[in-house]
Design an enzyme around this catalytic site. Structure first.
Site, PDB file in Angstrom:
ATOM      1  N   HIS A 103       0.811  -1.221   0.000  1.00 55.81           N
ATOM      2  CA  HIS A 103       0.000   0.000   0.000  1.00 55.81           C
ATOM      3  C   HIS A 103       0.846   1.273   0.000  1.00 55.81           C
ATOM      4  O   HIS A 103       0.315   2.356  -0.166  1.00 55.81           O
ATOM      5  CB  HIS A 103      -1.063  -0.020   1.119  1.00 55.81           C
ATOM      6  CG  HIS A 103      -0.582   0.320   2.488  1.00 55.81           C
ATOM      7  ND1 HIS A 103      -0.264  -0.618   3.434  1.00 55.81           N
ATOM      8  CD2 HIS A 103      -0.382   1.509   3.088  1.00 55.81           C
ATOM      9  CE1 HIS A 103       0.103  -0.028   4.547  1.00 55.81           C
ATOM     10  NE2 HIS A 103       0.041   1.271   4.364  1.00 55.81           N
ATOM     11  N   ASP A 124       0.268  -7.484   1.627  1.00 53.90           N
ATOM     12  CA  ASP A 124       0.661  -6.076   1.748  1.00 53.90           C
ATOM     13  C   ASP A 124       2.177  -5.910   1.781  1.00 53.90           C
ATOM     14  O   ASP A 124       2.708  -5.156   2.592  1.00 53.90           O
ATOM     15  CB  ASP A 124       0.019  -5.422   2.984  1.00 53.90           C
ATOM     16  CG  ASP A 124       0.104  -3.895   2.936  1.00 53.90           C
ATOM     17  OD1 ASP A 124       0.392  -3.355   1.842  1.00 53.90           O
ATOM     18  OD2 ASP A 124      -0.111  -3.260   3.978  1.00 53.90           O
ATOM     19  N   SER A 141       4.501   3.065   7.503  1.00 55.89           N
ATOM     20  CA  SER A 141       4.182   1.886   6.696  1.00 55.89           C
ATOM     21  C   SER A 141       5.362   1.458   5.844  1.00 55.89           C
ATOM     22  O   SER A 141       5.966   2.271   5.148  1.00 55.89           O
ATOM     23  CB  SER A 141       3.001   2.186   5.777  1.00 55.89           C
ATOM     24  OG  SER A 141       1.820   2.023   6.483  1.00 55.89           O
TER      25      SER A 141
END
Lengths: 584, 352
Positions: free
Chosen positions: A81, A112, A194
């Protein structure tokens, strides 16, 4: 530098204490263990900081996030992502203050995870990969990255916390972005973190931070962050290096927990390998991939850390009998579900504020032209070709097979001394063995799985000849798949796959020295494969050829052959141009 | 890099100053195995609770801990318990049903009892708790966000006690009744489902129970707090032994003679629909004592003879204790003004 650091910090400490005027008497009574623990933390942070990557889109617009270097030639792990927001070409900053170009390599939208490659150096600092299964809740961990894209000089932010839980399961957002077997931490994980690394107390990489539980407090840390375990990512690393859009796995069965705490098969697909191996509704799943199953979450956790196509041991109980079977896992998704842009992408719950819509697919910038190739099903086909070349190159020392595309004659004896004889040509395969003769034509007649219980040895041998003489050229699909443990239990091997009409084959190579170890051929979907394993490479008049074959199918060994002679005749001159173009 | 380490050092330092130099993080570092054992031992005595809720912003789960071998569970009093039975999942994954044995809304405290008999469960000796000064390192155990299911261990957070102070908080628009001492923690301990979780020191000794999610009265920010076991233990024990009778749960009758009811004074109160329905007057009978005292529909009765009545139920209890000839003093609120009316309690008609 270290002593300087300490001098400054000590001065600083005195200044603060005197200023606060409260604890001045205690300053010099700090427990040496506290000082030592602190110095150790500083040392660990200094050691790992150079490996932490700040990721930006190449244009500077759109998103960004974090990553971590895992190889000196520039492979970087991050979140899908993050890269899906940043585009296929990125800029990556390190704590030396320098900005590097980077290109997408492979993506795992379900897990992910994204693999990218930084360019321009072959001596990048590398994070040491740890063992995430060795983590306990309560262990200290460092989360590093670029939260809120604070560091314009690319020096990573450090947050320090404990492991709040291990083997956590977090439901997917839509059909993708499922966090299985993940690590929960109270280290602050915020937007921009992230893709960044989670390090254990020793500075070893144990996870990739990517998600948090956010509720009414807004999308900032709420005390529950999640990292994808590095052990899961290592299972997928070979697949990610293939440049593909990789998929996760399913057993082809759903399970449910019953009141006594056991987990049983609720329903099972008849065409699944597990069904073929005998698993049925109502059977209790005892263990899977060597781990005991006590809850549905545990089952999902274990399933979630393996790529589609891996073969793994499953132990089940029916009445009082326990049985262990090897099952090849099916894909979790249809290709269309995980190829970006093919379907409306669900928003990940932990989606970062800084990571916005992907920039418009633009032309390939000049510096990336040689390392990026677009192809359906791939994040970057260039890397698949690189891997194909690396592996196929190892067959060069077997001799010039490209010119031996005429009739092949191979003969020898089985372990009891019974002779066998194989003849292979473009038109047909023939096997004489045990007083019987089997034939398979390749003029469009239906393919059989003869001889019985071999999974279709005649077709498999035909494909071996095609592969050895033409590599991928004669197949409709041919690619580097990634790595998997050979036969579910063995060492990791590199895998090439080929497809021609309904026939699918997997070609296995030792992942260290690229020795050709054997192959599996499945004549059509839903049937058991013919599994051929090679050893004892021998010289046969200028050509190398494996002299010992073990042939299995359906979970049991069928036959063991010792090759005594081979005669591989040259055929019509091959359209060698394409074949050699596949050579490195 | 110097900057990075300096920065980190400063951060650590702040935390150490708060800790008054008595950091037990040393022991955590030195005795990793001990704290692992302490963590496991605590986890084995915690439970996950699943009950009512599930609607938007009303989560249906919370946390609790075992206080007896036969299945007494301490947790927060919340909407999750608003059903006959709740599901309790023990640390080993076993599912049990439990009923509310008693609750003390003033403390937001409830004690449940697992229905199955004859259990021999690991439990906390609630008398064996300790206290901690600001600066003490603590661990918080809870099933926040329902991360764990089945036999999976609860989430653990680490933090430092930032303060021990009186709670001033509210939930939605309402003041929280409890204003006693709480620990304020520098970690985000009070998340959905965390209520009923435990805060311990790093040696695993019991300190406090994580409370419900509340906002600070003044700053409107969420508070990370826990209620000291010393505040809770006496009530927990009373509920467990059956000696405790909550004002709210005290049944009408028995020790309340119910000699007078609102109707005896010509008052009809509004329908008593919720646990704590405010004592609003709905109707005033003609020619009644209430009319003589000039009470009106819409008046809120706040005090009966200087005793606070927070609900219709409490009003009934206060009236029930009156006897003929007693002084009766009612303090009511009308249009944001307080007024008091006085009378003598009349002899009841049917007593003649």
């Amino acid at each position: 530098m270290n002593s300087r650091t300490h001098r400054i910090t000590n001065l600083h400490l005195v200044a603060v204490i005197v200023w606060s005027g409260l604890f001045a008497n205690n300053v010099f009574a700090i427990d040496p263990a506290v000082v030592e623990a602190q110095q150790r933390r500083v040392a660990v942070v200094n050691e790992v900081s150079p490996t932490v990557v700040a990721i930006f889109s190449a244009s500077g617009e759109g998103g960004g996030g974090s990553g971590v270097l895992i190889s000196a030639d520039g492979y970087v792990l991050s979140n899908y992502h993050v890269t899906s927001g940043a585009g296929n070409f990125m800029k990556c900053g390190l704590n030396d203050g320098k900005l590097y170009d980077a290109v997408i390599v492979g993506i795992d939208p379900t897990g992910d995870v994204a693999l990218l490659k930084m360019l321009g150096r072959d001596d990048f600092p590398v994070a040491k990969v740890g063992d995430s299964d060795a983590l306990h809740s309560g262990d200290w961990v460092y989360a590093m990255g670029n939260p809120f894209l604070l560091a314009t000089d690319f020096k990573p932010t450090v947050t320090y916390g404990i492991v709040s839980g291990v083997h956590r399961y977090q439901y997917p957002a839509g059909t993708i972005l499922e966090y299985t077997d993940c690590i929960q931490t109270d280290s602050s994980i915020n937007p921009g973190n992230s893709g960044g690394p989670l390090f254990n107390d020793a500075g070893e990489l144990v996870g990739i931070n990517g998600r948090g539980s956010f509720e009414k407090r807004g999308r900032v840390n709420s005390g529950a962050g999640y990292a994808i375990s590095i052990n899961q990512i290592m299972n997928f690393l070979g697949h990610l290096k293939s440049g593909r859009i990789v998929d996760h796995a399913t057993l082809g069965a759903t399970v449910a927990s019953v009141s006594d705490g056991s987990v049983v098969v609720e329903s099972i697909l008849e065409e699944s390998a597990a069904h073929r191996r005998g698993l049925r509704e109502g059977d209790e799943i005892v263990s899977f991939a060597g781990r005991p199953i006590r809850s549905v979450n545990q089952y999902k956790n274990i399933l979630g850390i393996y790529p589609k196509g891996w073969r793994l041991p499953l132990e089940y109980r029916r009445n009082q009998d326990k049985k262990t079977i090897q099952v090849r896992l099916r894909g979790l998704h249809a290709q269309s579900e995980i190829i970006p842009g093919q379907k409306k992408k669900p928003q990940p719950p932990g989606k970062e504020g800084a990571e916005k819509k992907a920039p418009k697919e633009s032309e390939i910038p000049a510096q990336f032209a040689k390392i990026y190739e677009k192809k359906t099903g791939f994040a970057n086909y260039h890397f698949n070709q690189q891997e194909q070349n690396r592996i196929l190159g190892s067959l060069n020392h077997w001799g010039d097979y490209a010119s031996r595309n005429g009739l092949w004659k191979v003969s020898g004896k089985d372990q009891k001394g019974n002779p066998f004889k194989i003849e292979l040509s473009n038109e047909q395969s023939t096997l004489s063995y045990g007083g019987k003769v089997w034939k398979q034509s390749f003029d469009g007649t239906e393919l059989t799985i003869d001889p019985p219980n071999t999974g279709g040895l005649l077709v498999a041998l035909h494909h071996l000849r095609l592969f050895m003489t033409h590599h991928g050229f004669l197949f409709s699909e041919f690619m580097y798949l990634g790595t998997e443990p050979l036969d579910g239990l063995g060492n990791r091997v590199d895998v090439l796959t080929s497809e021609l009409t309904s026939v699918q084959s997997r070609w296995y190579f030792n992942d260290e020295d690229q020795t050709f170890l054997g192959f599996d051929t499945q004549v059509k979907a839903g049937t058991d494969e013919a599994e051929i394993r090679f050893s004892k490479l021998k010289d046969f008049e200028g050509l190398k050829f494996p002299s010992h074959w073990v042939i299995s199918s359906g979970g049991s060994q069928r036959v063991e052959w010792m090759i005594e002679s081979i005669e591989l005749s040259p055929g019509p001159k091959p359209t060698g141009k394409q074949v050699t173009s596949r050579q490195p | 890099m110097i900057w990075v380490s300096l920065h980190l050092f400063r951060k650590t330092l702040c935390c150490m100053i708060a800790g008054g130099m008595s950091l037990s993080c040393v022991s955590t570092v030195a005795n990793a195995d001990d704290s692992q054992a302490a963590v496991r031992s605590i986890q084995s005595r915690m439970v996950k609770i699943f009950g009512a809720g599930g609607l938007r912003n009303l989560y249906s789960y919370s946390t609790g801990f075992l206080a007896s071998p036969d299945g007494h569970i301490v947790t927060v009093w919340s909407h999750v318990l608003d059903q006959d039975r709740v599901t309790v999942i023990l640390a080993n994954g076993r599912k049990e049903t439990a009923v509310v044995l008693g609750a003390e809304p003033q403390l937001d405290l409830a004690v449940l009892k697992i229905e199955r008999e004859g259990l021999q469960l690991p439990y906390f000796d609630i008398e064996n708790h300790t206290s901690a000064a600001p600066g003490t390192r603590v661990l918080a155990f809870s099933n926040m966000f329902k991360v764990a299911t089945g036999d999976e261990p609860l989430s653990i957070l680490h933090g430092v006690i930032a303060a021990k102070t009186k709670l001033t908080a509210r939930r939605g628009a309402y003041e929280v009744p409890y204003d006693g001492p709480v620990y304020i923690i520098d970690a985000i301990t009070n998340n959905p489902g965390a209520g009923g979780g435990l805060v311990t020191n790093t040696r695993g000794e019991l300190l406090a129970m994580i409370g419900k999610e509340l906002r600070n009265n003044e700053s409107n920010t969420w508070i990370n707090y826990a209620m000291p076991m010393s505040e809770l233990t006496p009530v927990i024990k009373q509920i467990m032994t059956g000696d405790y009778v909550s004002q709210e749960t005290k049944p009408d009758g028995e020790d309340n003679p119910l000699r007078y009811q609102p109707l005896d004074f010509g008052l009809l109160m509004i329908a008593d629909v919720v646990f704590r329905t405010p004592a609003f007057i709905e109707v005033v009978d003609a020619d009644s004592l209430a009319e003589k005292l000039k009470l009106k529909p819409g008046d809120l009765i706040l005090f009966v003879n200087d005793n606070l009545v927070q609900s219709c139920r409490e009003l009934r209890q206060e009236f029930g204790r009156l006897e003929a000839g007693d002084d009766l003093s009612l303090t009511i609120r009308r249009d944001n003004k307080l007024m008091t009316v006085d009378a003598l309690v009349p002899r009841k008609v049917d007593e003649d």
